[in-house]
Structures are given as C-alpha cells and as structure tokens.
Design a protein around this motif. Structure first.
Motif, PDB file in Angstrom:
ATOM      1  N   GLU A  56       1.805 100.369  59.978  1.00 61.41           N
ATOM      2  CA  GLU A  56       0.392  99.688  59.877  1.00 61.41           C
ATOM      3  C   GLU A  56      -0.105  99.353  60.921  1.00 61.41           C
ATOM      4  O   GLU A  56      -1.386  99.275  61.301  1.00 61.41           O
ATOM      5  CB  GLU A  56       0.656  98.379  58.953  1.00 61.41           C
ATOM      6  CG  GLU A  56       1.126  98.832  57.575  1.00 61.41           C
ATOM      7  CD  GLU A  56       1.664  97.799  56.614  1.00 61.41           C
ATOM      8  OE1 GLU A  56       1.484  96.510  57.260  1.00 61.41           O
ATOM      9  OE2 GLU A  56       1.983  97.556  55.603  1.00 61.41           O
ATOM     10  N   LYS A  57       0.800  98.918  62.157  1.00 61.45           N
ATOM     11  CA  LYS A  57       0.243  98.516  63.187  1.00 61.45           C
ATOM     12  C   LYS A  57      -0.445  99.719  64.105  1.00 61.45           C
ATOM     13  O   LYS A  57      -1.481  99.729  64.712  1.00 61.45           O
ATOM     14  CB  LYS A  57       1.354  97.941  64.110  1.00 61.45           C
ATOM     15  CG  LYS A  57       0.960  97.587  65.448  1.00 61.45           C
ATOM     16  CD  LYS A  57       2.233  96.812  66.301  1.00 61.45           C
ATOM     17  CE  LYS A  57       1.696  96.312  67.679  1.00 61.45           C
ATOM     18  NZ  LYS A  57       1.368  97.257  68.713  1.00 61.45           N
ATOM     19  N   LYS A  58       0.261 100.900  63.921  1.00 62.01           N
ATOM     20  CA  LYS A  58      -0.091 101.914  64.733  1.00 62.01           C
ATOM     21  C   LYS A  58      -1.570 102.459  63.956  1.00 62.01           C
ATOM     22  O   LYS A  58      -2.242 103.193  64.828  1.00 62.01           O
ATOM     23  CB  LYS A  58       1.039 103.003  64.709  1.00 62.01           C
ATOM     24  CG  LYS A  58       2.115 102.751  65.354  1.00 62.01           C
ATOM     25  CD  LYS A  58       2.010 102.590  66.860  1.00 62.01           C
ATOM     26  CE  LYS A  58       1.648 103.774  67.738  1.00 62.01           C
ATOM     27  NZ  LYS A  58       1.363 103.272  69.102  1.00 62.01           N
ATOM     28  N   LEU A  59      -1.556 102.447  62.885  1.00 59.98           N
ATOM     29  CA  LEU A  59      -2.868 102.915  61.977  1.00 59.98           C
ATOM     30  C   LEU A  59      -3.939 102.084  62.435  1.00 59.98           C
ATOM     31  O   LEU A  59      -4.933 102.506  62.684  1.00 59.98           O
ATOM     32  CB  LEU A  59      -2.507 102.801  60.413  1.00 59.98           C
ATOM     33  CG  LEU A  59      -1.752 103.861  60.354  1.00 59.98           C
ATOM     34  CD1 LEU A  59      -1.558 103.926  58.745  1.00 59.98           C
ATOM     35  CD2 LEU A  59      -2.290 105.360  60.207  1.00 59.98           C
ATOM     36  N   THR A  86       9.567  99.146  59.475  1.00 57.86           N
ATOM     37  CA  THR A  86       8.931 100.429  59.631  1.00 57.86           C
ATOM     38  C   THR A  86       7.739 100.352  59.128  1.00 57.86           C
ATOM     39  O   THR A  86       6.705 101.099  59.678  1.00 57.86           O
ATOM     40  CB  THR A  86       9.942 101.575  59.137  1.00 57.86           C
ATOM     41  OG1 THR A  86      11.337 101.652  59.668  1.00 57.86           O
ATOM     42  CG2 THR A  86       9.299 103.061  59.201  1.00 57.86           C
ATOM     43  N   ARG A  87       7.721  99.818  57.718  1.00 50.85           N
ATOM     44  CA  ARG A  87       6.106  99.900  57.479  1.00 50.85           C
ATOM     45  C   ARG A  87       5.354  98.814  58.125  1.00 50.85           C
ATOM     46  O   ARG A  87       3.980  99.433  58.354  1.00 50.85           O
ATOM     47  CB  ARG A  87       6.183  99.087  55.877  1.00 50.85           C
ATOM     48  CG  ARG A  87       7.189  99.992  54.962  1.00 50.85           C
ATOM     49  CD  ARG A  87       7.221  98.978  53.565  1.00 50.85           C
ATOM     50  NE  ARG A  87       5.872  98.713  52.994  1.00 50.85           N
ATOM     51  CZ  ARG A  87       5.954  97.881  51.836  1.00 50.85           C
ATOM     52  NH1 ARG A  87       7.213  97.211  51.663  1.00 50.85           N
ATOM     53  NH2 ARG A  87       4.774  97.596  51.333  1.00 50.85           N
ATOM     54  N   LEU A 107       0.819 110.906  65.201  1.00 48.75           N
ATOM     55  CA  LEU A 107       1.541 109.423  65.403  1.00 48.75           C
ATOM     56  C   LEU A 107       3.097 109.373  65.074  1.00 48.75           C
ATOM     57  O   LEU A 107       3.794 108.693  65.265  1.00 48.75           O
ATOM     58  CB  LEU A 107       0.858 108.308  64.642  1.00 48.75           C
ATOM     59  CG  LEU A 107      -0.502 108.000  65.098  1.00 48.75           C
ATOM     60  CD1 LEU A 107      -0.824 106.717  64.124  1.00 48.75           C
ATOM     61  CD2 LEU A 107      -0.559 107.434  66.675  1.00 48.75           C
ATOM     62  N   ILE A 108       3.382 110.613  64.301  1.00 49.93           N
ATOM     63  CA  ILE A 108       4.764 110.667  63.644  1.00 49.93           C
ATOM     64  C   ILE A 108       5.614 111.330  64.599  1.00 49.93           C
ATOM     65  O   ILE A 108       5.130 112.386  65.242  1.00 49.93           O
ATOM     66  CB  ILE A 108       4.730 111.714  62.473  1.00 49.93           C
ATOM     67  CG1 ILE A 108       3.841 111.039  61.296  1.00 49.93           C
ATOM     68  CG2 ILE A 108       6.252 111.926  62.030  1.00 49.93           C
ATOM     69  CD1 ILE A 108       3.542 112.052  60.008  1.00 49.93           C
ATOM     70  N   VAL A 109       6.760 110.720  64.850  1.00 48.22           N
ATOM     71  CA  VAL A 109       7.826 111.591  65.866  1.00 48.22           C
ATOM     72  C   VAL A 109       9.100 111.888  65.109  1.00 48.22           C
ATOM     73  O   VAL A 109       9.625 111.094  64.381  1.00 48.22           O
ATOM     74  CB  VAL A 109       8.249 110.370  66.957  1.00 48.22           C
ATOM     75  CG1 VAL A 109       9.278 110.897  67.942  1.00 48.22           C
ATOM     76  CG2 VAL A 109       6.942 109.997  67.675  1.00 48.22           C
ATOM     77  N   ASP A 164       5.430 109.366  55.258  1.00 51.08           N
ATOM     78  CA  ASP A 164       4.520 109.115  54.128  1.00 51.08           C
ATOM     79  C   ASP A 164       3.349 108.257  54.825  1.00 51.08           C
ATOM     80  O   ASP A 164       2.222 108.467  54.456  1.00 51.08           O
ATOM     81  CB  ASP A 164       5.453 108.311  53.245  1.00 51.08           C
ATOM     82  CG  ASP A 164       4.579 107.886  51.854  1.00 51.08           C
ATOM     83  OD1 ASP A 164       3.531 108.614  51.506  1.00 51.08           O
ATOM     84  OD2 ASP A 164       4.829 106.805  51.549  1.00 51.08           O
ATOM     85  N   LEU A 165       3.534 107.215  55.408  1.00 52.37           N
ATOM     86  CA  LEU A 165       2.478 106.258  55.710  1.00 52.37           C
ATOM     87  C   LEU A 165       1.462 106.891  56.938  1.00 52.37           C
ATOM     88  O   LEU A 165       0.471 106.423  56.995  1.00 52.37           O
ATOM     89  CB  LEU A 165       3.072 104.972  56.103  1.00 52.37           C
ATOM     90  CG  LEU A 165       3.807 104.275  54.999  1.00 52.37           C
ATOM     91  CD1 LEU A 165       4.351 102.905  55.667  1.00 52.37           C
ATOM     92  CD2 LEU A 165       3.036 103.878  53.710  1.00 52.37           C
ATOM     93  N   LEU A 166       2.069 107.613  57.717  1.00 54.04           N
ATOM     94  CA  LEU A 166       1.318 108.173  58.755  1.00 54.04           C
ATOM     95  C   LEU A 166       0.764 109.694  58.454  1.00 54.04           C
ATOM     96  O   LEU A 166       0.535 110.476  59.493  1.00 54.04           O
ATOM     97  CB  LEU A 166       2.232 108.217  60.097  1.00 54.04           C
ATOM     98  CG  LEU A 166       2.611 106.848  60.597  1.00 54.04           C
ATOM     99  CD1 LEU A 166       3.390 106.919  61.947  1.00 54.04           C
ATOM    100  CD2 LEU A 166       1.318 105.719  60.658  1.00 54.04           C
ATOM    101  N   ALA A 167       0.730 110.199  57.257  1.00 52.69           N
ATOM    102  CA  ALA A 167       0.464 111.407  57.034  1.00 52.69           C
ATOM    103  C   ALA A 167      -0.848 111.809  57.468  1.00 52.69           C
ATOM    104  O   ALA A 167      -1.197 112.769  57.704  1.00 52.69           O
ATOM    105  CB  ALA A 167       0.510 111.578  55.371  1.00 52.69           C
TER     106      ALA A 167
END
Length: 261
Positions: free
Chosen positions: A248-251, A243-244, A127-129, A119-122
């Motif tokens: 946020e850190k990766k974004l 996880t949130r 970035l999604i694994v 959801d957050l990395l859509a």
C-alpha cells in the motif's frame, strides 16, 4: 483510485485482520499452516528420541532387590525422578521447537509475501521483486537467523532486568512490550525489504522514517503476543500484515501513469 491511508486504529488491528485475509486465500493458508506442521514434527521427533535414548532406559534400570519398604521407597523415588525427567524431556523438545519456529517459518513467510506482492502490485508490475525458489529460501532463512541474533541479547537483558527487586518486573514488561513491537514489525517487513537488498542499517532508516506506520502495527502485534503459544502463528500474521502495508505504501508513492486523451 489510490487507497486511503489506514488510521492508527486500523493499523493496530491489521494483524488480527490478517486472519480472515488468509482464510479467504487457500493457497496462502496452506503456506501458513505448513511451518506449524513442520514444527510439530520437530517437537515429536526430538521428544521421541529423548524418550527412547534417555527416559526409557532410565525407567528400565530399576533394581528389584530389597525389602518391601525399600521397594516402596524405590518406586516412590522412581515416580518422582521419572516425572522430573519426562518434564525435562518435554521442556527440551519444546525449547528446540521454539528456537526453530521463526527460521523454519521464514521461507514460507517469504513465499507468502511474494504472492501478496504479486496480487496487490499487479497493476504496477515494475514494483514487484521476485527471486528463484532456492535462493529465496536460503536468503529468507539466513536473514531470519540474523534478526534473531540481533535481538536475542536484548531479550536476555530484559530477562535479567525482570529479577531486579520491586521495579524489575514492571520495567521488563514495559520494555518487553516495546521490544516485541519492534521485533515483530521488523520480522514482518523484512521479507519485502530483504528482497529489495536492504541491509540492517537500511531497515533501521526505513523504520525511523515510517514510525506512524509500524508503531501502531507493532503495538497490535505486541498485544497479540500476550496470548499463550503466540509464537506459533504470530510471525505469519506479522508477515501478512506488514507485506500488505508495504505494498500500500509503494502504491501510494508511485504516481499513476498518465491518461491518454
């Protein structure tokens, strides 16, 4: 537009803010409730088996012979010992359920973390694994047991420290709060980190480099850990909040794609 970094105040209350986050997402809420139901089933099963094979046969083994006084004493002793036995049965069943809470919940937390990432990395799917279901379940369960095994000697040591006269209880309480902050934070972040192949030493490096992120978050978790029966729901809130934060850190670290024009 990138999200502003959370303040320490916001990080501290993020575990609590995970409750409305879950309530607003029924699919995640179902995954959060499932391990609680499974642990209640484990408790009821263990308690029922012990009652059937231990407590009930003991009550049925009474002797009806003897004088009135002897019968009275036998009944009194039977009530006392029966109460002790029932209490022991409850403690054993609760202890087994307690030890299984994190391993049982780990696969569900992993699924929750994966769905939060999706959801957050859509907007940045690279970035999604993702992992297939059964390898993900096995992986989450194995890593949860490893985390418990790593921290268990520390908690045993703190329990022993608590028995030191005068300063023991205060020292154990302070160190226990810090240990809870670290353990609960690491447990929450591990679902995203494990999926990316991080070993334990890699996680320690991640925590060393992100003290400003996990310390206030862990302090919030450790504060919630003071509430009775916290182990039933705290790992879920830790997973959701961590996880949130990781997303946020990766974004924030990933540059936005260049605009055309």
């Amino acid at each position: 537009m990138p999200q502003q970094p959370r303040s320490r105040f916001g990080l501290f209350f993020l575990p609590l803010a995970s409750i409305p986050y879950l309530l607003a997402r029924p699919r995640l809420l179902v995954l959060a409730i499932a391990p609680l139901i499974l642990n209640l089933i484990v408790f009821a099963t263990v308690f029922g088996l012990l009652t059937h094979f231990v407590t009930t046969p003991w009550f049925q083994a009474g002797d009806e012979m003897g004088t009135q006084v002897e019968k009275f004493l036998d009944v009194a002793m039977e009530i006392i010992l029966g109460g002790v036995l029932v209490t022991f049965t409850l403690v054993v069943a609760a202890g087994i359920s307690f030890l299984l809470i994190i391993p049982v919940g780990a696969p569900f937390c992993d699924l929750i973390a994966e769905r939060i990432e999706a959801d957050l990395l859509a907007e940045k799917p690279a970035l999604i694994v993702r992992m297939s279901f059964w390898p993900s379940v096995r992986h989450a369960l194995f890593e949860a047991i490893r985390r418990i095994a790593y921290f268990l000697p520390l908690y045993v040591t703190l329990f022993a420290v608590a028995w030191i006269p005068v300063i023991g209880s205060v020292t154990a309480a302070i160190l226990g709060f810090m240990a809870n902050a670290l353990f609960l934070s690491m447990d929450g972040f591990s679902y995203a980190l494990d999926r990316r192949g991080m070993q334990f030493r890699d996680k320690r490096e991640f925590f060393r480099q992100n003290k400003g992120l996990w310390m206030p978050f862990g302090a919030g978790l450790a504060t919630l850990a003071l509430i009775p029966c916290n182990i039933l729901w705290l790992p879920i809130l830790s997973c959701v909040g961590a996880t949130r934060l990781y997303c946020e850190k990766k974004l924030a670290e990933t540059p936005a794609p260049p605009t055309v024009g």
